[in-house]
Write a protein that holds these residues in place. Structure first.
Motif, mmCIF file in Angstrom:
data_model
loop_
_atom_site.group_PDB
_atom_site.id
_atom_site.type_symbol
_atom_site.label_atom_id
_atom_site.label_comp_id
_atom_site.label_asym_id
_atom_site.label_seq_id
_atom_site.Cartn_x
_atom_site.Cartn_y
_atom_site.Cartn_z
ATOM 1 N N ILE A 152 -109.325 66.213 8.279
ATOM 2 C CA ILE A 152 -109.834 67.542 8.632
ATOM 3 C C ILE A 152 -110.618 67.394 9.922
ATOM 4 O O ILE A 152 -111.524 66.565 10.021
ATOM 5 C CB ILE A 152 -110.733 68.108 7.518
ATOM 6 N N ASP A 153 -110.290 68.211 10.911
ATOM 7 C CA ASP A 153 -111.001 68.145 12.175
ATOM 8 C C ASP A 153 -111.989 69.309 12.270
ATOM 9 O O ASP A 153 -112.164 70.084 11.335
ATOM 10 C CB ASP A 153 -110.021 68.146 13.343
ATOM 11 N N THR A 154 -112.628 69.433 13.422
ATOM 12 C CA THR A 154 -113.631 70.469 13.614
ATOM 13 C C THR A 154 -113.023 71.863 13.521
ATOM 14 O O THR A 154 -113.643 72.776 12.972
ATOM 15 C CB THR A 154 -114.311 70.285 14.985
ATOM 16 N N ASN A 155 -111.815 72.037 14.036
ATOM 17 C CA ASN A 155 -111.167 73.347 13.926
ATOM 18 C C ASN A 155 -110.859 73.698 12.477
ATOM 19 O O ASN A 155 -110.947 74.859 12.074
ATOM 20 C CB ASN A 155 -109.886 73.376 14.758
ATOM 21 N N GLY A 156 -110.501 72.701 11.687
ATOM 22 C CA GLY A 156 -110.270 72.931 10.265
ATOM 23 C C GLY A 156 -111.540 73.353 9.550
ATOM 24 O O GLY A 156 -111.517 74.217 8.670
ATOM 25 N N ILE A 157 -112.650 72.742 9.941
ATOM 26 C CA ILE A 157 -113.937 73.110 9.336
ATOM 27 C C ILE A 157 -114.295 74.548 9.700
ATOM 28 O O ILE A 157 -114.736 75.323 8.849
ATOM 29 C CB ILE A 157 -115.035 72.134 9.795
ATOM 30 N N ARG A 158 -114.103 74.922 10.948
ATOM 31 C CA ARG A 158 -114.384 76.306 11.361
ATOM 32 C C ARG A 158 -113.498 77.298 10.612
ATOM 33 O O ARG A 158 -113.943 78.365 10.205
ATOM 34 C CB ARG A 158 -114.174 76.469 12.874
ATOM 35 N N THR A 159 -112.229 76.937 10.419
ATOM 36 C CA THR A 159 -111.320 77.800 9.667
ATOM 37 C C THR A 159 -111.789 77.955 8.230
ATOM 38 O O THR A 159 -111.774 79.057 7.675
ATOM 39 C CB THR A 159 -109.896 77.222 9.696
ATOM 40 N N ILE A 160 -112.206 76.856 7.632
ATOM 41 C CA ILE A 160 -112.699 76.910 6.254
ATOM 42 C C ILE A 160 -113.946 77.775 6.163
ATOM 43 O O ILE A 160 -114.105 78.561 5.235
ATOM 44 C CB ILE A 160 -112.960 75.485 5.732
ATOM 45 N N LEU A 161 -114.846 77.654 7.137
ATOM 46 C CA LEU A 161 -116.061 78.451 7.098
ATOM 47 C C LEU A 161 -115.793 79.933 7.347
ATOM 48 O O LEU A 161 -116.578 80.776 6.935
ATOM 49 C CB LEU A 161 -117.074 77.919 8.110
ATOM 50 N N LYS A 162 -114.715 80.266 8.034
ATOM 51 C CA LYS A 162 -114.383 81.677 8.249
ATOM 52 C C LYS A 162 -113.638 82.275 7.066
ATOM 53 O O LYS A 162 -113.841 83.429 6.710
ATOM 54 C CB LYS A 162 -113.536 81.840 9.514
ATOM 55 N N GLN A 163 -112.767 81.494 6.429
ATOM 56 C CA GLN A 163 -111.904 82.033 5.387
ATOM 57 C C GLN A 163 -112.310 81.594 3.985
ATOM 58 O O GLN A 163 -111.707 82.025 3.014
ATOM 59 C CB GLN A 163 -110.457 81.607 5.645
ATOM 60 N N GLY A 164 -113.311 80.750 3.864
ATOM 61 C CA GLY A 164 -113.687 80.204 2.571
ATOM 62 C C GLY A 164 -114.442 81.188 1.695
ATOM 63 O O GLY A 164 -114.886 82.249 2.137
ATOM 64 N N GLU A 204 -115.657 76.947 -0.964
ATOM 65 C CA GLU A 204 -114.342 76.537 -1.446
ATOM 66 C C GLU A 204 -113.277 77.216 -0.594
ATOM 67 O O GLU A 204 -113.390 78.392 -0.284
ATOM 68 C CB GLU A 204 -114.161 76.952 -2.907
ATOM 69 N N ALA A 205 -112.250 76.457 -0.236
ATOM 70 C CA ALA A 205 -111.158 77.013 0.567
ATOM 71 C C ALA A 205 -109.910 76.171 0.354
ATOM 72 O O ALA A 205 -109.943 75.112 -0.253
ATOM 73 C CB ALA A 205 -111.536 77.037 2.042
ATOM 74 N N GLU A 206 -108.824 76.665 0.909
ATOM 75 C CA GLU A 206 -107.566 75.926 0.877
ATOM 76 C C GLU A 206 -107.117 75.719 2.319
ATOM 77 O O GLU A 206 -107.017 76.661 3.093
ATOM 78 C CB GLU A 206 -106.502 76.693 0.093
#
Length: 109
Positions: A64-76, A96-98
């Motif tokens: 998981i990279d930084t962009n993945g973390i940002r995506t999780i924080l937006k859609q989680g 929690e996210a997928e």
């Protein structure tokens, strides 16, 4: 004044108000985050993220990279029942996210 005239004045004023709002808010990063989950996620994303050593090892395993973390924080989704949002000096939240067909769980303080 007839009912049709009242409806006409109402719709005219309402449409002018929408046009004025669209003009002033066009291009600005405005959002309507009224729910508790969206307010917490917005507050988390505005702050600087600091990762612990344990989380870096976990990221190496799951790629998981930084962009993945940002995506999780937006859609989680925040699980308030498992976290401790009233903890002093700062709350503990479970996000929690997928991502990439993997269930991801973050503990954020």
């Amino acid at each position: 004044m007839k009912l049709i005239q009242r409806i006409g004045y109402y719709l005219g004023g309402f449409s002018m108000g929408l046009i004025i709002l669209a003009f002033f808010l066009n291009g600005k990063k405005t959002s309507c985050s009224y729910g508790p989950e969206s307010r917490v996620l917005k507050n988390i994303t505005t702050k600087k993220l600091v990762y612990t050593d344990l989380s870096r090892e976990a990221f190496k395993k799951t790629s998981i990279d930084t962009n993945g973390i940002r995506t999780i924080l937006k859609q989680g989704d925040i699980n308030f029942s498992e976290g401790n949002p009233r903890n002093k000096p700062c709350g503990i939240y479970i996000v929690e996210a997928e991502l990439n067909n993997q269930n991801v769980l973050f503990t954020i303080e």
